[in-house]
Design an enzyme around this catalytic site. Structure first.
Site, PDB file in Angstrom:
ATOM      1  N   VAL A  66       0.850  -1.195   0.000  1.00 45.01           N
ATOM      2  CA  VAL A  66       0.000   0.000   0.000  1.00 45.01           C
ATOM      3  C   VAL A  66       0.884   1.243   0.000  1.00 45.01           C
ATOM      4  O   VAL A  66       1.921   1.276   0.667  1.00 45.01           O
ATOM      5  CB  VAL A  66      -0.896   0.008   1.274  1.00 45.01           C
ATOM      6  CG1 VAL A  66      -1.718   1.279   1.359  1.00 45.01           C
ATOM      7  CG2 VAL A  66      -1.781  -1.221   1.317  1.00 45.01           C
ATOM      8  N   CYS A  67       0.457   2.278  -0.731  1.00 46.38           N
ATOM      9  CA  CYS A  67       1.085   3.603  -0.619  1.00 46.38           C
ATOM     10  C   CYS A  67      -0.013   4.652  -0.781  1.00 46.38           C
ATOM     11  O   CYS A  67      -1.185   4.364  -0.558  1.00 46.38           O
ATOM     12  CB  CYS A  67       2.222   3.779  -1.629  1.00 46.38           C
ATOM     13  SG  CYS A  67       1.694   3.903  -3.349  1.00 46.38           S
ATOM     14  N   ARG A  68       0.339   5.850  -1.170  1.00 50.48           N
ATOM     15  CA  ARG A  68      -0.665   6.915  -1.273  1.00 50.48           C
ATOM     16  C   ARG A  68      -1.571   6.706  -2.480  1.00 50.48           C
ATOM     17  O   ARG A  68      -2.788   6.750  -2.369  1.00 50.48           O
ATOM     18  CB  ARG A  68       0.008   8.285  -1.360  1.00 50.48           C
ATOM     19  CG  ARG A  68      -0.977   9.446  -1.290  1.00 50.48           C
ATOM     20  CD  ARG A  68      -0.290  10.775  -1.450  1.00 50.48           C
ATOM     21  NE  ARG A  68       0.108  11.014  -2.823  1.00 50.48           N
ATOM     22  CZ  ARG A  68      -0.679  11.544  -3.760  1.00 50.48           C
ATOM     23  NH1 ARG A  68      -1.904  11.922  -3.470  1.00 50.48           N
ATOM     24  NH2 ARG A  68      -0.248  11.710  -4.993  1.00 50.48           N
ATOM     25  N   MET A  94      -3.960   4.601  -0.736  1.00 47.49           N
ATOM     26  CA  MET A  94      -4.788   5.110   0.369  1.00 47.49           C
ATOM     27  C   MET A  94      -5.811   6.138  -0.124  1.00 47.49           C
ATOM     28  O   MET A  94      -6.835   6.334   0.523  1.00 47.49           O
ATOM     29  CB  MET A  94      -3.908   5.713   1.462  1.00 47.49           C
ATOM     30  CG  MET A  94      -3.139   4.679   2.262  1.00 47.49           C
ATOM     31  SD  MET A  94      -4.186   3.436   3.071  1.00 47.49           S
ATOM     32  CE  MET A  94      -5.022   4.448   4.313  1.00 47.49           C
TER      33      MET A  94
END
Length: 103
Positions: A66-68, A94
């Site tokens: 997961v990242c932005r 996210m």
């Protein structure tokens, strides 16, 4: 699949977590981004530290990166996949996460 990288939607990940599936959720954002809100079950390993912290991951448990927005986690997914891990990238990052976050 994008460039041979397995992908999972935020909704699919949320359903798996709610069902209690055994997963490793690895957030590769920076500390400031993590502190602004993250998935409760996630573990923070900023992308730049991933090669030196890869031994913290369990090869027998599926991993979701997961990242932005999904770009850094895509790179991390490619890297771990090449190392033989069962890993998927959460598309949209996210920014697309529909669930609750912790701070």
């Amino acid at each position: 699949m994008s460039n041979g990288v397995k992908e999972i939607t935020p909704e699919e990940l949320q359903a798996k977590l709610e069902a209690g599936e055994k997963l490793q959720v690895i957030d590769v954002r920076e500390v400031e981004e993590w502190n602004a809100g993250h998935i409760k079950q996630a573990k923070l390993i900023p992308l730049g530290f991933l090669p030196t912290r890869v031994d913290e991951l369990d090869k027998d448990v599926p991993i979701v990166m997961v990242c932005r927005s999904g770009a850094r986690s895509h790179m991390a997914t490619e890297y771990l996949s090449a190392q033989g891990y069962d890993v998927a990238n959460m598309v949209g990052g996210m920014l697309a996460w529909p669930g609750d976050t912790e701070r």
